[in-house]
Design an enzyme around this catalytic site. Structure first.
Site, PDB file in Angstrom:
ATOM      1  CG  LEU A  16      -1.892  -1.187   1.298  1.00 42.12           C
ATOM      2  CD1 LEU A  16      -2.754  -1.101   2.551  1.00 42.12           C
ATOM      3  CD2 LEU A  16      -2.797  -1.252   0.070  1.00 42.12           C
ATOM      4  CD  GLU A  52      -0.459   4.283   2.494  1.00 42.56           C
ATOM      5  OE1 GLU A  52      -1.237   3.476   3.023  1.00 42.56           O
ATOM      6  OE2 GLU A  52       0.623   4.626   3.020  1.00 42.56           O
ATOM      7  CG  ASP A  96     -13.170 -51.354  -3.766  1.00 37.99           C
ATOM      8  OD1 ASP A  96     -13.163 -51.941  -4.853  1.00 37.99           O
ATOM      9  OD2 ASP A  96     -12.266 -50.571  -3.380  1.00 37.99           O
ATOM     10  CG  ASP A 147     -10.358 -47.226  -2.683  1.00 41.19           C
ATOM     11  OD1 ASP A 147     -10.980 -48.170  -3.241  1.00 41.19           O
ATOM     12  OD2 ASP A 147      -9.293 -46.769  -3.106  1.00 41.19           O
TER      13      ASP A 147
END
Ligand code: GDG
Length: 739
Positions: free
Chosen positions: A376, A380, A500, A680
């Site tokens: 900044l 500025e 599975d 899974d």
């Protein structure tokens, strides 16, 4: 004053107000405070931040309300010692260096991580007490990576936005973080995540893929059924306010004072916290090089460096201070004269009027950050310039501000000559060029204020549509951790269990043929098959399942359920679609890719073709697999085949080869049972979806899922199965006893 509903809630590490030792209420300064105060000038809003002083924590809310009735300030009390650990120990000592590419300075420590988790949880609980459905909660910065997830769990119907004020590092660096998964999955529970710069967003997306395996576009990331919008929102400053404040008579008087005190032809200004990211030593080396390389600058150019003390007890900060002290001495020693010192070094902060006057007095500002989210100070300086006598801005290309302020003299701070040449250029620049550059920079910043920045983010956050998220509950493998609901489902009816194989009962191996069922798992399965109906439902072929499981009493389903073998009977073929219509074409396409991609291979089954690339060079193979998937999806669009991409595979299978299809087929017998499905990978999701919320579904391992529960890893499965056996025995016994 207008009161808005739904409300806006801002969250930052500290509140914009504090109470000093004399008991006076003080308002903080800084870009964020101005931006958020600006956007909410006419509206009520709430602000949450930590407070370590009990008295201030008790008084702040009412003290602020008395002077600013539209602000509800909520100090969240944190004990000093916990705050230190969370703030300095984790946020500043880990995230700050790592995200600024100083990974070697990151000191990971589990105690500090615990304090970071605790602080985030405390904040989530405090906000959840106040936030109502539909409210927008805007969280600021790296102190709160875990807060979005924690808040989502407590207040699922608030909109959550997160803005990162610092860079997001490259995935290669980010993955050094021992808690990388937690950090990313924490933040993904947002509705909107914003960054200063496009490159930060890009790196974030790469990290999502590398660390969590989440595919995200530049606008959206989806994880566990929740969608987070992504965006780039460069912060700015209230430019017009700076313009006005810097032209007051009070500031003008100070400018004159400085002109007399710093009677030098060309004064450069540096304003930085004395932080290793700000590149102060690089700036000094650049100046040294400029004075060596361009003798005409000697005696005419000076640098006024304001270095704001910060984290002075941290070794890395002590080191940079020593280095800067030495360099200042060396440069002044080399080029100083009795009447002129090239570096004027102030190790202190300055008041606002002094800051504005310095911006106005300076002929150039010089920012040489090694990495900086935005910066900044550069903005500025620009807005404080008087266009009648404009100065120049020298700006590091590694500061986010460089992407907005392209009319600055951009430098690579690591290259001393780049800095030296920019100093020379600024020194010799014509007034016309200075005016052109500075007026263009001012034009950009007047059109894009911090209020606009905040409004832009808030508007996008408020526009997001809440995606209802289904929380997948963690399932610990031991019975003592099972919820009542889970236990009731297990014993209310007989169980039909679908398991599975790869990744669930056995761990994934580099070579599929090396897979072997561990003896304890085999034993557990055998035991379980005497207490429930158990199906091993795998993508593997019949021969493989026979070879691994033939001596058990299990039911087997091969090729995702296309073939089934009920215990004691022969294999049965469930396929009725025309395999020949697609099989040879798919095989030909896969063979082409196998030639292109080293170590890839085709697994050929009766109703499935699988192209594996788990041994191939990962990035190249992943790219080719996407091309193959496209080609197959397009070419086989009207055939009875489904094409899917899985874990290191592309698979083409007959429509009957689908675990969801298999589950529906099983259900046709109308048996009054509860289904427990465990798996899974992606193909298991079909069976979770087909369960339709009935029965129990368990996903093994991380990642998106339609299952209700999650076991952390494959090694938990056997522990879970043994617990299940004991649980079933116990419930049978108690049932028998009660009869
Ligand atoms: C983080 C990111 C990003 C400084 N010294 C004095 C003083 N200041 C004020 C400046 C400016 C602010 O502090 C510093 O802002 P920066 O942006 O330069 O740096 P960080 O504090 O590190 O901020 C950064 C920012 O967040 C916003 O998103 O730009 O990259 O690191 O406003 O004026 N003010 C006064 N006296 C001083 O001595 N009065």
């Amino acid at each position: 004053m207008m009161s808005v509903y739904p409300r806006r809630i801002f969250v930052s590490n500290r509140l914009p107000f504090s109470i000093n030792a004399k008991g006076e209420l003080k308002r903080g300064s800084g870009g964020l405070v101005s931006a958020l105060m600006g956007v909410s000038r006419n509206e009520s809003f709430s602000w949450f931040g930590f407070e370590t002083d009990t008295q201030a924590a008790n008084q702040l809310h009412d003290a602020v309300k008395a002077v600013q009735p539209q602000i509800e300030c909520y100090p969240v009390y944190l004990q000093k010692e916990r705050y230190e650990k969370y703030y300095n120990g984790f946020a500043n000592d880990i995230i700050w260096p790592l995200f600024h590419y100083e990974g070697h300075l990151a000191n990971f420590n589990r105690n500090n991580w615990a304090a970071y988790q605790e602080a985030n949880q405390k904040m989530a609980e405090a906000i959840a007490k106040v936030a109502k459905p539909g409210d927008s909660v805007w969280i600021h910065d790296f102190h709160f990576f875990l807060l979005p997830k924690m808040l989502r769990e407590l207040a699922p119907e608030v909109k959550i936005g997160f803005f990162l004020h610092i860079p997001f590092p490259s995935a290669e660096l980010f993955r050094q973080l021992p808690v990388r998964e937690e950090m990313l999955s924490g933040i993904l529970h947002c509705d909107l995540i914003g960054f200063h710069e496009h490159s930060y967003l890009r790196q974030f997306i790469v990290s999502l893929k590398t660390v969590l395996g989440v595919d995200a576009s530049f606008v959206e990331a989806e994880c566990e059924g929740h969608k987070a919008q992504l965006g780039v929102y460069p912060i700015s400053i209230e430019g017009d306010e700076f313009k006005e404040k810097s032209a007051t008579p009070e500031v003008e008087r100070k400018v004159q004072d400085y002109k007399e005190q710093h009677n030098v032809e060309f004064m450069m200004l540096g304003i930085d916290r004395l932080d290793y990211t700000k590149g102060l030593e690089l700036k000094l080396r650049g100046l040294q090089q400029a004075l060596r390389k361009y003798p005409e600058l000697r005696g005419k150019v000076s640098l006024l460096q304001i270095a704001i003390p910060t984290r002075e007890k941290v070794p890395a900060y002590m080191k940079i201070k020593r280095e800067v002290d030495q360099l200042v001495g060396a440069i002044n020693g080399e080029f100083g004269t009795p009447s002129h010192n090239p570096v004027h070094y102030v190790f202190n902060s300055v008041k606002e009027t002094e800051l504005l006057a310095l911006y106005r007095r300076a002929n150039a500002a010089i920012v040489t950050s090694k990495r900086d989210g935005m910066n900044l100070v550069a903005m500025e300086f620009v807005m404080c310039q008087d266009l009648k006598t404009p100065g120049s801005l020298i700006l590091s290309e590694f500061a986010g501000a460089a992407s907005l302020l392209s009319d600055a003299l951009l430098v690579n701070p690591w290259d001393v000559d780049s800095i030296a040449d920019a100093i020379k250029k600024a020194f010799s620049m014509s007034e016309e060029e200075r005016f052109d550059r500075m007026s263009h920079l001012q034009e950009i910043l007047s059109k894009y204020s911090s209020t606009r920045w905040a409004n832009g983010f808030l508007k996008d956050l408020e526009k997001t549509v809440l995606t209802p998220i289904r929380v997948v509950q963690d399932l610990r493998p031991e019975v003592s951790h099972w919820s009542d609901r889970f236990q009731r489902k297990l014993h209310s009816k007989p169980l039909r269990i679908l398991l599975d194989y790869d990744g669930t009962l056995v761990s994934i191996m580099k070579r599929p043929e090396q897979v072997k069922l561990m003896e304890d798992t085999r034993k557990a399965l055998q035991e379980l098959s005497h207490r429930a109906e158990v199906f091993i439902l795998s993508g593997r072929n019949m021969e493989f399942l026979d070879s691994q499981l033939s001596e058990t009493d299990l039911n087997l389903a091969a090729e995702h359920g296309a073939f089934v073998k009920i215990k004691g009977r022969e294999w049965q073929n469930r396929i009725s679609s025309d395999i020949q219509s697609w099989f040879p074409h798919v095989e030909k396409i896969m063979a082409d890719y196998t030639e292109r991609v080293p170590l890839s291979f085709i697994e050929k089954k009766r109703a499935c073709l699988v192209w594996h690339f788990r041994l191939s060079p990962p990035d190249f193979a992943a790219y080719q697999s996407k091309k193959m998937d496209d080609e197959l999806q397009l070419g086989m669009a009207n055939m009875p085949v489904s094409i899917t991409m899985g874990n290191m595979i592309v698979e083409a299978k007959a429509i009957e080869c689908n675990k969801g299809n298999f589950l529906r087929w099983l259900k046709q017998d109308g048996a009054d049972v509860n289904y427990l499905c465990i798996g899974d990978d992606r193909t298991d999701e079909d069976m979770f979806v087909a369960q339709n919320g009935e029965g129990l579904s368990v996903k093994v391992g991380p990642g998106k899922t339609a299952a209700q529960y999650r076991l952390k890893s494959q090694s938990d499965v056997v522990v879970f199965l043994n617990s299940l056996i004991r649980f079933l025995d116990k419930t049978t016994e108690s049932r028998a006893a009660s009869v």
